[in-house]
Design an enzyme around this catalytic site. Structure first.
Site, mmCIF file in Angstrom:
data_model
loop_
_atom_site.group_PDB
_atom_site.id
_atom_site.type_symbol
_atom_site.label_atom_id
_atom_site.label_comp_id
_atom_site.label_asym_id
_atom_site.label_seq_id
_atom_site.Cartn_x
_atom_site.Cartn_y
_atom_site.Cartn_z
ATOM 1 N N ARG A 25 -7.775 -14.467 -42.118
ATOM 2 C CA ARG A 25 -6.320 -14.697 -42.009
ATOM 3 C C ARG A 25 -5.574 -14.128 -43.208
ATOM 4 N NH1 ARG A 25 -9.292 -16.016 -38.018
ATOM 5 N NH2 ARG A 25 -8.534 -17.549 -36.533
ATOM 6 N N VAL A 79 -1.532 -34.610 -29.007
ATOM 7 C CA VAL A 79 -0.315 -35.358 -28.707
ATOM 8 C C VAL A 79 0.385 -34.669 -27.543
ATOM 9 C CG1 VAL A 79 1.852 -36.262 -29.611
ATOM 10 C CG2 VAL A 79 -0.127 -36.038 -31.112
ATOM 11 N N CYS A 99 2.572 -0.995 -16.325
ATOM 12 C CA CYS A 99 2.386 0.422 -15.985
ATOM 13 C C CYS A 99 1.968 1.211 -17.226
ATOM 14 C CB CYS A 99 3.678 0.987 -15.401
ATOM 15 S SG CYS A 99 3.633 2.746 -15.052
ATOM 16 N N ASP A 117 -9.068 -30.391 -33.237
ATOM 17 C CA ASP A 117 -9.885 -29.231 -33.578
ATOM 18 C C ASP A 117 -10.993 -29.571 -34.565
ATOM 19 O OD1 ASP A 117 -8.429 -27.623 -31.933
ATOM 20 O OD2 ASP A 117 -7.150 -26.803 -33.522
ATOM 21 N N ALA A 167 -4.064 -26.116 -42.035
ATOM 22 C CA ALA A 167 -3.638 -25.657 -43.356
ATOM 23 C C ALA A 167 -2.480 -26.495 -43.899
ATOM 24 C CB ALA A 167 -3.257 -24.183 -43.288
#
Length: 1022
Positions: A21, A517, A597, A469, A441
């Site tokens: 990151r 939540v 496309c 998580d 974080a």
């Protein structure tokens, strides 16, 4: 020599699984420069440890810390790596082992020489960062650093005040001032005066002073030499590059690409800047404060040097008077920009708070100073030039009284905070009930700050934190509460446990949860839960969850603190009941998408081919196994598929192929499958496209078909020795094997053996195939026109499928996309697939790193921004705890550390409306009814308010409308509202739900339709 070069290459290798990151923010080159640098941090109170923490996470070569001062109990107000048992030890010795745990790539040592007096000991560092250092010592060290080409940073916080100073010497080169992705575009014309026009009125996105290079410009070979040319913007679609004499005459085509040009900065010494200061303005509403605080901080240092190193006592008027006298003398030394007079009120407050130390201020300046350190080492982004002062005086409490007595130390770990706010406000902080949504974080940084300020540690306080998580390795680079052994564990549990170690008073006060939540967890996060909170803080990474939490806060009238980061950018928002708009009141611009496309047939950018590669991944390794499994497990799958329109044939043929025609029994067959996939995608399909649209095609207006954004492709001839071709075959074969539960291989000799003996059938383009030529044209293969409705053909495919009963227990394994596992071939396949497609079309290929960013929709993130933004949020939390009730008491923040830029504004007021003569708040007001009244009673209540309800709904259920037949209404009038909901929706109101929400349309007394608040009715279970 070769061995040495290999060693150097390995030394520069960056652990992308850890730094992924951050790499998207800083880039590989900046990271390599950082990884070759040594940093010294002097002073390890709250600010120093915050700086050191962020630098360690960022990944420098090595870091040393210096602070021989014995730990005091008050240090624990902001120094999160100190414990009560450390009191009496040196700050550096107590802190170093815990800093060293943050990043195994960054050794952390204690600087053993005297960093203040033994200046030669500083020569081994590239950057020296000073905190808790007198102005006199800063001057000596700055002089030495300038003489020895060492970058110098100093920073300090005093209560709600703070400052930073940067000196990177003469001729400092900034390689990328903004960090923004360079823009590029397609050219439609370059005239004789050098005016460049972008294609089809596409905004070029350039600014005056930018530089661009050109390529593929026909007729002007001289402009394709890669020379950067300076831009003067003439309009949103045009820019000038000056004279093009001698470069040729423009014919057609061409691309422009912005080039980041280095910028040289010359810094002045600290001694020069003290008397002729340059300021970065942190808050434009306080434009006159920097010079006052510049004088005030010098006065505090002078006070300490004449009082045995002691700063002014909290709320002590005698000490404040001495500070003002010193400030008046210092003001006379300012040679440029001196104030007409000293702001005695401001500097008195600075003196009152001088011994105060606040965790959010340490987080703010710790994030900023660490980022400036990384700028010095990497040359990436624009530094602070050269002083910056910031204060948050608005955070001072007004609901409690500060006196000299109330701000005295009480032998508590919070004494440095009490010195600013007083004991009474500290008790308020400790008895707050807060809900933190997310433990990533921002969540980690938030909990750290909460632990330091003592949030919820009182008898009536509580913290709930939820996150569904688990910890991944890439989290360790910025979610600093986690360590390598925590990978795989639940974030909320690990974060709660970590901060309870930092502040044991949180034991029993913090509850970790693992629930998302949302509507599906309203039994867990029920009315009692929400009503028992004092406030909510979001630490989320997606809009959907933010919106839901925001709506809950609006309904239960709870203040919400919202924040987010994107690389060096961050924002904070305060949602105030009955005062401000909410998070959902405004929307972010929609995510950019590419026309199908363009992606399918006419890519002209690497982003197009990456999007295509991701689609190929899903269509080859995710969707087919899922369809097969549904066919084998759901008895009515064929029936439901045949009822679909458009792609029944494709689904059925896929099942047939994956169960019969293409079903591999060995890995060698997977290699063959991958080779045929290559041939189809990069040779046959391209031949077919060129058969439909030959390279000499023209449109009906006579212009070349392959012009402008359309790049004519070329088929690829397979070559196993070509790295891109090899990567594709290896990834494709292994993923196909994964679908079928076969063991894969990366042994190239096996691939060569299989492919050398494999015959590839010749391909002959077919006539009659139609391909969509432009994004605005209808898809010629959509719907019935595709021929998929031929029932006889579909029946034959169904008959060819093996019966599910003959494959009892058989299942395929879909390759559910996971971007952060470097061993699963997901990103490897998408990178190879995209790059081969790019080679078809003559587009510059992208590395795995960039492909992963785009395909994985990764949000770039760095610890410095997260720390700073969280500090701003907690400064607003102080105000909420204080109960401030005016919009101008609060600040929404917008920052970009790359520029650097800081902007603050008061929250936007909630929208107001009116019906009859009654004013309403459209967001926060509602009609509350405390009993489960009948429909007839409800309508009567609104008649009394001068409102005629024309429609009433509950979710998607229309309960009442003025146009309903009389008989239908008669049946409903006598029903309680809960009974009416159950009758119409066919669902029972959940037993635990105490509130029902109804939307209404209504006319006022004049018969005009008016916008009115929603209705909240208590249920029968209330």
């Amino acid at each position: 020599m070769a061995d040495k070069m290999q060693t150097e290459k390995e030394d520069q290798k960056i652990d992308e699984s850890l730094y992924s990151r951050q790499l998207y923010v800083l880039g590989h080159e900046a990271m390599r420069r950082m990884a070759n640098s040594n940093v010294l941090v002097v002073g390890l109170k709250g600010l120093g440890v915050e700086i050191a923490k962020n630098i360690a996470l960022a990944g420098v070569k090595a870091m040393a810390v210096y602070d021989p001062t014995p730990v005091e109990l008050s240090d624990l107000s902001a120094q999160f790596f100190l414990r009560k048992e450390d009191v009496g030890k040196s700050r550096a010795d107590a802190t170093q082992p815990r800093l060293a745990e943050l990043n195994t790539y960054v050794p952390v040592s204690v600087h053993t020489e005297n960093a203040i007096s033994d200046l030669q000991s500083l020569a081994r560092y590239q950057v020296v960062v000073l905190t808790e250092t007198s102005i006199d010592d800063q001057l000596k060290i700055n002089k030495f650093c300038r003489e020895n080409n060492i970058y110098f940073i100093s920073a300090d916080i005093r209560g709600l005040f703070g400052n930073i100073f940067c000196d990177f010497g003469e001729g400092f080169s900034v390689i990328d001032a903004t960090g923004e992705t360079p823009v590029s575009g397609i050219i439609s014309d370059i005239d004789e005066e050098g005016l460049v026009t972008a294609l089809d009125e596409t905004r070029h996105g350039l600014e005056d002073g930018d530089y661009v290079t050109f390529s593929e410009v026909e007729g002007m070979d001289g402009i394709n030499d890669g020379t950067p040319r300076k831009v003067e913007v003439k309009g949103p679609y045009t820019f000038s590059i000056g004279s093009v004499e001698g470069l040729g005459k423009y014919a057609k085509g061409g691309l422009f690409q912005q080039v980041k040009m280095p910028k040289t900065l010359n810094f002045k010494s600290l001694s020069e800047q003290l008397v002729k200061p340059e300021f970065l303005i942190s808050d434009f509403a306080k434009w006159d404060r920097p010079i006052q605080l510049h004088i005030g901080f010098q006065a505090l240092s002078k006070f300490a040097s004449t009082n045995g190193g002691k700063l002014p006592r909290p709320m002590n008027d005698q000490d404040a008077k001495q500070v003002l006298e010193l400030a008046a003398e210092i003001a006379k030394t300012i040679e440029e920009g001196a104030p007409e007079e000293i702001d005695e009120k401001l500097l008195t407050e600075l003196s009152y708070q001088a011994r105060g130390y606040l965790s959010p201020m340490a987080a703010f300046f710790g994030g900023l100073a660490a980022q400036e350190t990384l700028k010095a080492l990497s040359g990436k982004f624009s530094p602070v030039t050269q002083f910056m002062y910031f204060d948050s005086l608005e955070s001072l409490p007004t609901s409690t009284t500060r006196t000299e007595e109330s701000c005295q130390p009480i032998g508590s770990r919070y004494d440095a905070q009490i010195a600013v706010f007083g004991k009474e406000f500290q008790e308020k902080i400790q008895n707050t009930k807060e809900f933190l949504v997310g433990a990533g974080a921002i969540g980690c940084e938030m909990l750290k700050n909460w632990a330091m300020i003592g949030l919820a540690t009182g008898p009536n306080g509580s913290i709930h934190v939820t996150d569904m998580d688990s910890i991944e390795r890439s989290n360790l680079n910025r979610q600093f509460l986690f360590r390598a052994p925590d990978v795989g564990k639940l974030k909320s549990e690990c974060a709660a446990a970590a901060v309870a170690v930092m502040n044991p008073e949180l034991n029993g006060k913090i509850t970790s949860m693992r629930d998302r939540v949302g509507e599906d967890t309203e039994d867990t996060f029920n009315e009692d839960f929400w009503e028992g909170l004092d406030g909510v803080t979001n630490a989320l990474d997606n809009v959907e969850a933010r919106v839901y939490v925001d709506r809950r806060c609006v309904f239960f009238r709870k203040p919400l603190l919202e924040s987010g980061t994107l690389g060096t950018k961050g924002n904070t928002q305060v949602v105030l009941p009955n005062l401000s708009e909410s998070y959902s009141s405004s929307q972010d611009p929609p995510e950019k998408s590419f026309p199908m496309c363009t992606v399918k047939s006419f890519p002209n950018r690497i982003e197009h081919t990456i999007a295509w590669g991701r689609e190929v991944f899903d269509s080859a390794f995710v969707n087919p196994p899922q369809s097969v499994n549904l066919y084998l497990s759901q008895p009515n799958f064929i029936e439901s598929t045949l009822k679909q329109s458009g792609n029944q044939k494709e689904i059925l043929e896929t099942i047939r192929d994956y169960l019969a025609n293409d079903k591999p029994l060995t890995f060698e067959e997977c290699i063959e499958w991958g080779r045929l996939k290559f041939e189809k995608l990069y040779n046959n399909d391209i031949q077919q496209l060129l058969h439909v649209f030959p390279k000499d095609s023209v449109t009906n207006t006579g212009t070349p078909f392959w012009s402008g954004p359309k790049r004519a492709p070329d088929p690829l001839a397979f070559d196993l020795d070509n790295q891109e071709h090899q990567d594709f075959i290896v990834a494709a074969a292994n993923l196909h094997a994964f679908n079928y539960g076969l063991k894969g291989s990366v042994d190239l000799s096996l691939y060569r053996k299989v492919l050398d003996s494999m015959l590839i059938p010749d391909f002959k383009p077919q006539s009659g195939i139609k391909i969509q030529a432009n994004d605005n044209d209808p898809d010629p293969n959509a719907g019935a026109g595709s021929g998929f409705t031929d029932q006889d053909e579909l029946s034959k495919i169904v008959e060819s499928l093996p019966a599910p009963a003959t494959l009892a227990g058989y299942r395929l394994t879909p390759a559910e996309f996971e971007k952060d596992d470097d061993t699963n071939f997901h990103i490897a396949f998408i990178t190879a697939a995209s790059n081969l497609r790019a080679l078809n079309y003559g587009i510059q290929v992208a590395d795995r790193h960039k492909t992963k960013l785009i395909a994985g929709k990764i949000i770039p993130a760095i610890a410095t921004t997260t720390a700073l933004v969280t500090g701003l949020v907690v400064l607003e939390l102080y105000k909420l705890i204080d109960g401030k009730n005016k919009l101008d008491d609060y600040r929404n923040g917008f920052i970009n550390l790359a520029l650097p830029f800081f902007g603050f504004s008061e929250p936007i007021a909630s929208p107001k409306g009116k019906y009859n003569d009654t004013e309403v708040d459209k967001l926060w007001d509602r009609f509350d009814f405390d009993h489960n009244l009948t429909l007839k009673e409800l309508l009567a209540e609104f008649e009394n308010k001068g409102l005629d309800i024309t429609m009433l709904s509950y979710g998607n259920a229309l309960l009442y409308a003025s146009f309903f037949p009389a008989g239908k209404l008669k049946e409903r009038y006598s029903l309680k509202m809960s009974e009416l909901v159950e009758l119409v929706s066919k669902k029972a109101v959940p037993a635990g739900r105490r509130n029902m929400i109804f939307e209404i349309c209504a006319d006022d007394k004049s018969g005009e339709d008016v916008e009115v608040p929603f209705i909240c009715v208590k249920t029968k279970d209330a």
